[in-house]
Design a protein around this motif. Structure first.
Motif, PDB file in Angstrom:
ATOM      1  N   TYR A 143       1.089  -1.305  -0.099  1.00 26.17           N
ATOM      2  CA  TYR A 143      -0.033   0.122   0.050  1.00 26.17           C
ATOM      3  C   TYR A 143       0.861   1.076   0.018  1.00 26.17           C
ATOM      4  CZ  TYR A 143      -3.372   3.615   1.446  1.00 26.17           C
ATOM      5  OH  TYR A 143      -4.315   4.674   1.564  1.00 26.17           O
ATOM      6  N   SER A 187     -12.174  -9.013  -4.152  1.00 24.27           N
ATOM      7  CA  SER A 187     -13.122  -8.220  -3.906  1.00 24.27           C
ATOM      8  C   SER A 187     -13.602  -7.709  -2.604  1.00 24.27           C
ATOM      9  CB  SER A 187     -14.161  -8.321  -4.867  1.00 24.27           C
ATOM     10  OG  SER A 187     -15.204  -7.105  -4.770  1.00 24.27           O
ATOM     11  N   PHE A 190     -10.220  -6.119  -0.765  1.00 27.60           N
ATOM     12  CA  PHE A 190      -9.599  -4.740  -1.477  1.00 27.60           C
ATOM     13  C   PHE A 190     -10.708  -4.281  -1.956  1.00 27.60           C
ATOM     14  CE2 PHE A 190      -6.325  -7.829  -0.870  1.00 27.60           C
ATOM     15  CZ  PHE A 190      -5.305  -7.069  -0.471  1.00 27.60           C
ATOM     16  N   GLY A 191     -11.908  -4.560  -2.531  1.00 26.43           N
ATOM     17  CA  GLY A 191     -12.736  -3.763  -3.015  1.00 26.43           C
ATOM     18  C   GLY A 191     -12.867  -4.083  -4.710  1.00 26.43           C
ATOM     19  N   ARG A 193     -12.942  -2.160  -7.291  1.00 30.10           N
ATOM     20  CA  ARG A 193     -12.029  -1.601  -8.047  1.00 30.10           C
ATOM     21  C   ARG A 193     -10.786  -2.242  -8.296  1.00 30.10           C
ATOM     22  NH1 ARG A 193     -10.447   4.737  -7.128  1.00 30.10           N
ATOM     23  NH2 ARG A 193      -9.418   5.181  -9.198  1.00 30.10           N
ATOM     24  N   PHE A 194     -10.379  -2.528  -7.191  1.00 29.35           N
ATOM     25  CA  PHE A 194      -8.903  -3.291  -7.080  1.00 29.35           C
ATOM     26  C   PHE A 194      -8.986  -4.592  -7.644  1.00 29.35           C
ATOM     27  CE2 PHE A 194      -5.754  -6.107  -5.476  1.00 29.35           C
ATOM     28  CZ  PHE A 194      -4.648  -5.333  -5.153  1.00 29.35           C
ATOM     29  N   SER A 212      -7.348   1.286  -5.342  1.00 32.21           N
ATOM     30  CA  SER A 212      -8.615   0.640  -4.443  1.00 32.21           C
ATOM     31  C   SER A 212      -9.297   1.905  -3.770  1.00 32.21           C
ATOM     32  CB  SER A 212      -7.965  -0.110  -3.596  1.00 32.21           C
ATOM     33  OG  SER A 212      -7.287   0.258  -2.288  1.00 32.21           O
ATOM     34  N   HIS A 217      -1.829   1.103  -4.677  1.00 28.70           N
ATOM     35  CA  HIS A 217      -0.944  -0.095  -4.477  1.00 28.70           C
ATOM     36  C   HIS A 217      -0.102  -0.432  -5.500  1.00 28.70           C
ATOM     37  CE1 HIS A 217      -4.270  -1.306  -1.353  1.00 28.70           C
ATOM     38  NE2 HIS A 217      -4.998  -0.559  -2.249  1.00 28.70           N
TER      39      HIS A 217
END
Length: 271
Positions: A143, A187, A190-191, A193-194, A212, A217
């Protein structure tokens, strides 16, 4: 003589009683609202005792059992009094509850039939896309914080040149090393989008910046296992659950069709 017998009030009474008996026998109800006799037999006591033991992991004391019996009697009294007042009529809650119980009864047999491997394999073959195993990813991530893309790329280049990750890593409650993760797993952590960017990354080196909801990252894909067609042992429980659900639905619809044939149904505004 026959006419005289037919005119007898006793005959009328017996005929009426017979009709009432026939009604309750045909409708399957075990409760006659006009009956004021309540009997708690050994079967009822065994049921109350078993329910208590299931909940409390011990047998009830005599006082507790007496309380259970009193509660059973109170429920039966109120149930019959409610029937006498017609409270079961036009009540959407009771209507829905009876609907649910009938649907359960109509599909009960489907739960009791264990499918063979041949049946499950046929179900899988009929739904090939549903049980494909997704790709799996092993990756490391650092990160970098909420920094711009230019600065992030410069740090990623330094990582590939041998810089230590500790020089750039910002504290965050996310794993730095992930093994055998699906896109759905990524998902959740990290979500979306990531995770959406993961499949486009080249393995073997630090790449990014990968955005993210937390920031950006640096990511290194260390292994990627492509998706593949599942075999039965990989997804046996899912296939079994889906097969049972499909069978239940089919039995419910079959039962409903059988019931509908007995009714004359009229809908306002429709022919």
């Amino acid at each position: 003589m026959l006419r005289k017998i037919i005119r007898e009030p006793l005959v009328h009474f017996l005929a009426g009683a017979l009709l009432i008996f026939a009604f309750f026998w045909a409708t399957g109800t075990g409760r006659d609202p006009a009956d004021y006799a309540i009997r708690i037999d050994e079967t009822d006591i065994d049921r109350l005792t078993t329910d208590w033991e299931r909940n409390f992991r011990r047998a009830p004391t005599q006082a507790e059992l007496d309380g259970l019996i009193d509660q059973e009697i109170a429920e039966e009294i109120y149930y019959r009094e409610a029937l006498r007042l017609g409270l079961d009529k036009n009540d959407p809650v009771i209507r829905r509850r009876l609907f649910t119980k009938m649907r359960f009864i109509d599909s009960e047999d489907a739960e009791n039939v264990p499918p063979t491997d041949a049946i499950l394999q046929q179900w899988m073959d009929e739904h090939p896309g549903k049980y494909a195993l997704p790709p799996l990813y092993d990756f490391e991530q650092i990160y970098l914080g909420q920094i711009g893309a230019t600065q992030a790329r410069a740090r990623i280049d330094q990582l590939n040149d041998g810089a230590r990750s500790a020089a750039f890593a910002q504290p965050i409650s996310l794993p730095s090393n992930v093994k055998a993760a699906t896109i759905e797993d990524v998902s959740r952590q990290f979500g979306d989008r990531f995770a959406a960017q993961l499949g486009r990354l080249e393995p073997g080196q630090w790449v990014g910046p990968v955005a993210s909801g937390f920031g950006v990252h640096a990511v290194k894909i260390t292994a990627r296992q492509p998706g593949r067609k599942a075999v039965l042992d990989d997804v046996r429980q899912r296939v079994t659950n889906d097969w049972h659900a499909s069978r239940q639905t089919a039995q419910k619809e079959k039962a409903l069709a059988r019931y509908r044939e007995q009714y004359e149904i009229t809908i306002a505004g429709r022919r």
